[in-house]
Design an enzyme around this catalytic site. Structure first.
Site, PDB file in Angstrom:
ATOM      1  N   ASP A  22       0.828  -1.213   0.000  1.00 34.50           N
ATOM      2  CA  ASP A  22       0.000   0.000   0.000  1.00 34.50           C
ATOM      3  C   ASP A  22       0.863   1.265   0.000  1.00 34.50           C
ATOM      4  OD1 ASP A  22      -2.377   1.376  -0.021  1.00 34.50           O
ATOM      5  OD2 ASP A  22      -2.704   1.230   2.135  1.00 34.50           O
ATOM      6  N   HIS A  39       2.485   3.568  -8.953  1.00 32.85           N
ATOM      7  CA  HIS A  39       2.280   2.159  -9.311  1.00 32.85           C
ATOM      8  C   HIS A  39       3.471   1.629 -10.117  1.00 32.85           C
ATOM      9  CE1 HIS A  39      -1.609   2.380  -7.575  1.00 32.85           C
ATOM     10  NE2 HIS A  39      -2.166   3.097  -8.526  1.00 32.85           N
ATOM     11  N   LEU A 133      10.480 -20.687  -4.688  1.00 35.32           N
ATOM     12  CA  LEU A 133       9.483 -19.805  -4.064  1.00 35.32           C
ATOM     13  C   LEU A 133       8.148 -19.878  -4.802  1.00 35.32           C
ATOM     14  CD1 LEU A 133       8.798 -17.336  -2.134  1.00 35.32           C
ATOM     15  CD2 LEU A 133       9.553 -15.880  -4.013  1.00 35.32           C
TER      16      LEU A 133
HETATM   17  C1  IPE Z   1      -5.583  -2.626  -0.184  1.00 35.32           C
HETATM   18  O1  IPE Z   1      -5.196  -1.310  -0.381  1.00 35.32           O
HETATM   19  C2  IPE Z   1      -5.529  -3.354  -1.468  1.00 35.32           C
HETATM   20  C3  IPE Z   1      -4.206  -3.503  -2.084  1.00 35.32           C
HETATM   21  C4  IPE Z   1      -3.074  -3.109  -1.588  1.00 35.32           C
HETATM   22  C5  IPE Z   1      -4.216  -4.153  -3.345  1.00 35.32           C
HETATM   23  P1  IPE Z   1      -6.263  -0.131  -0.520  1.00 35.32           P
HETATM   24  O2  IPE Z   1      -5.498   1.118  -0.667  1.00 35.32           O
HETATM   25  O3  IPE Z   1      -7.225  -0.462  -1.602  1.00 35.32           O
HETATM   26  O4  IPE Z   1      -7.017  -0.222   0.876  1.00 35.32           O
HETATM   27  P2  IPE Z   1      -7.862   0.878   1.655  1.00 35.32           P
HETATM   28  O5  IPE Z   1      -8.897   1.384   0.718  1.00 35.32           O
HETATM   29  O6  IPE Z   1      -6.926   1.954   2.061  1.00 35.32           O
HETATM   30  O7  IPE Z   1      -8.419   0.150   2.835  1.00 35.32           O
HETATM   31  C1  IPE Z   2      -1.523   0.299  -3.401  1.00 35.72           C
HETATM   32  O1  IPE Z   2      -1.329   1.661  -3.413  1.00 35.72           O
HETATM   33  C2  IPE Z   2      -1.783  -0.266  -4.771  1.00 35.72           C
HETATM   34  C3  IPE Z   2      -3.180  -0.655  -5.017  1.00 35.72           C
HETATM   35  C4  IPE Z   2      -4.153  -0.632  -4.136  1.00 35.72           C
HETATM   36  C5  IPE Z   2      -3.490  -1.115  -6.351  1.00 35.72           C
HETATM   37  P1  IPE Z   2      -2.538   2.689  -3.425  1.00 35.72           P
HETATM   38  O2  IPE Z   2      -2.910   2.949  -4.842  1.00 35.72           O
HETATM   39  O3  IPE Z   2      -3.643   2.210  -2.558  1.00 35.72           O
HETATM   40  O4  IPE Z   2      -1.871   3.985  -2.802  1.00 35.72           O
HETATM   41  P2  IPE Z   2      -2.484   4.939  -1.705  1.00 35.72           P
HETATM   42  O5  IPE Z   2      -2.916   4.084  -0.551  1.00 35.72           O
HETATM   43  O6  IPE Z   2      -3.638   5.659  -2.324  1.00 35.72           O
HETATM   44  O7  IPE Z   2      -1.360   5.855  -1.343  1.00 35.72           O
HETATM   45 MG    MG Z   3      -4.065   2.415  -0.583  1.00 33.19          MG
END
Ligand code: IPE
Ligand code: IPE
Ligand code: MG
Length: 254
Positions: A22, A39, A133
């Site tokens: 995240d 990303h 792995l």
């Molecule tokens: C959780 O992250 C899903 C992934 C990392 C793929 P999100 O960014 O979607 O989660 P919330 O919305 O902060 O809970």
């Molecule tokens: C995690 O990073 C990747 C996915 C959920 C696909 P985020 O896109 O949720 O990044 P933040 O949490 O908004 O910073």
């Molecule tokens: Mg996120």
């Protein structure tokens, strides 16, 4: 070799590490860039952590890459993530094979665009003979979707006379989850300073050790992984028992 890596007790590695990757969007915004930039950089962390786990001898690594709820993000972000996924897999299959890494996916593959599920299917087949792995990508995954799906299929099999309701136990349910061939994660890491599970492996994480770090995913590297593993190794896992019982068991095992 790094100092941290040397401190890890290789005989007590978590067999299965699960990571909620995240913070990509915030990492990019903090640099004045578009979320997609985060990303793209997140892929470098995936490479580095997969390599780190393979080098240590971790057996299973599950990466939460896209949740069921992520389908509700702006369409340009969803499309970019799908393209990035396909692109990355296409580029990395050779390296996975070279490093004896087997790819698996968990999630609702029917939700993926056809070009993405085709590419994934190919990569699964191309790495299916590898014995090192196990890299599990959670894509279009959510735990509630998985559990509902499992209950539905159990119901159908009861109706078809394949299983008796009174014989259903935890093993039965586990057999109907996407993770039926995987051990439960022992260590769950979430990056970016969020302290929640976000619909990830709710059943399987029952006794996992949880590790949260403020580091955003695009900055997460092997050293951060070693820190998490060392933290894990410093904990006492009691599984409902008392500390004294655990100490006695450890002595007997030695
Ligand atoms: C959780 O992250 C899903 C992934 C990392 C793929 P999100 O960014 O979607 O989660 P919330 O919305 O902060 O809970
Ligand atoms: C995690 O990073 C990747 C996915 C959920 C696909 P985020 O896109 O949720 O990044 P933040 O949490 O908004 O910073
Ligand atoms: Mg996120």
């Amino acid at each position: 070799m790094s100092d941290l890596k040397e401190k890890i007790d290789l005989t007590r590695l978590p067999r299965h590490i699960a990571i909620i990757m995240d913070g990509n969007g915030r990492w990019a915004k903090e640099k004045g860039e578009d979320r997609l930039f985060g990303h793209f950089h997140g892929v470098e962390s995936v490479r580095n952590i997969v390599e780190g786990c393979a080098e240590l001898g971790v057996e299973y690594l599950t990466l939460y890459a896209f949740s069921t709820e992520n389908w509700d993000r702006p369409v340009n972000e969803v499309n970019a993530l799908m393209e990035l996924l396909v692109d990355t897999i296409r580029r990395e299959v050779e390296t996975l094979n070279k490093n004896n890494i087997r790819l698996h996916v968990i999630g609702d593959m029917e939700m993926l665009p056809e070009y993405a599920s085709n590419e994934l299917q190919e990569a699964l087949e191309m790495t299916s003979h590898n014995t090192g792995l196990n890299l599990v990508m959670a894509l279009s995954y959510s735990s509630r979707w998985e559990l509902v799906n499992a209950v539905k299929n159990i119901g159908l099999d009861v109706k078809a006379g394949k299983i008796k309701p009174e014989e259903i136990d935890d093993k039965t349910l586990e057999n109907y989850l996407c993770t039926s061939n995987l051990p439960d994660p022992e260590l769950m890491i979430r990056t970016s300073g969020e302290y929640r599970i976000s619909n990830f492996l709710l059943y399987q994480l029952a006794y996992a050790e949880l590790y949260f770090t403020n580091t955003r995913w695009p900055d997460f590297r092997k050293e951060n992984l070693y820190e998490a593993i060392l933290d894990f190794q410093g904990r006492e896992r009691r599984f409902g028992k008392t500390s004294e019982q655990i100490e006695k068991e450890t002595k007997v095992a030695l």
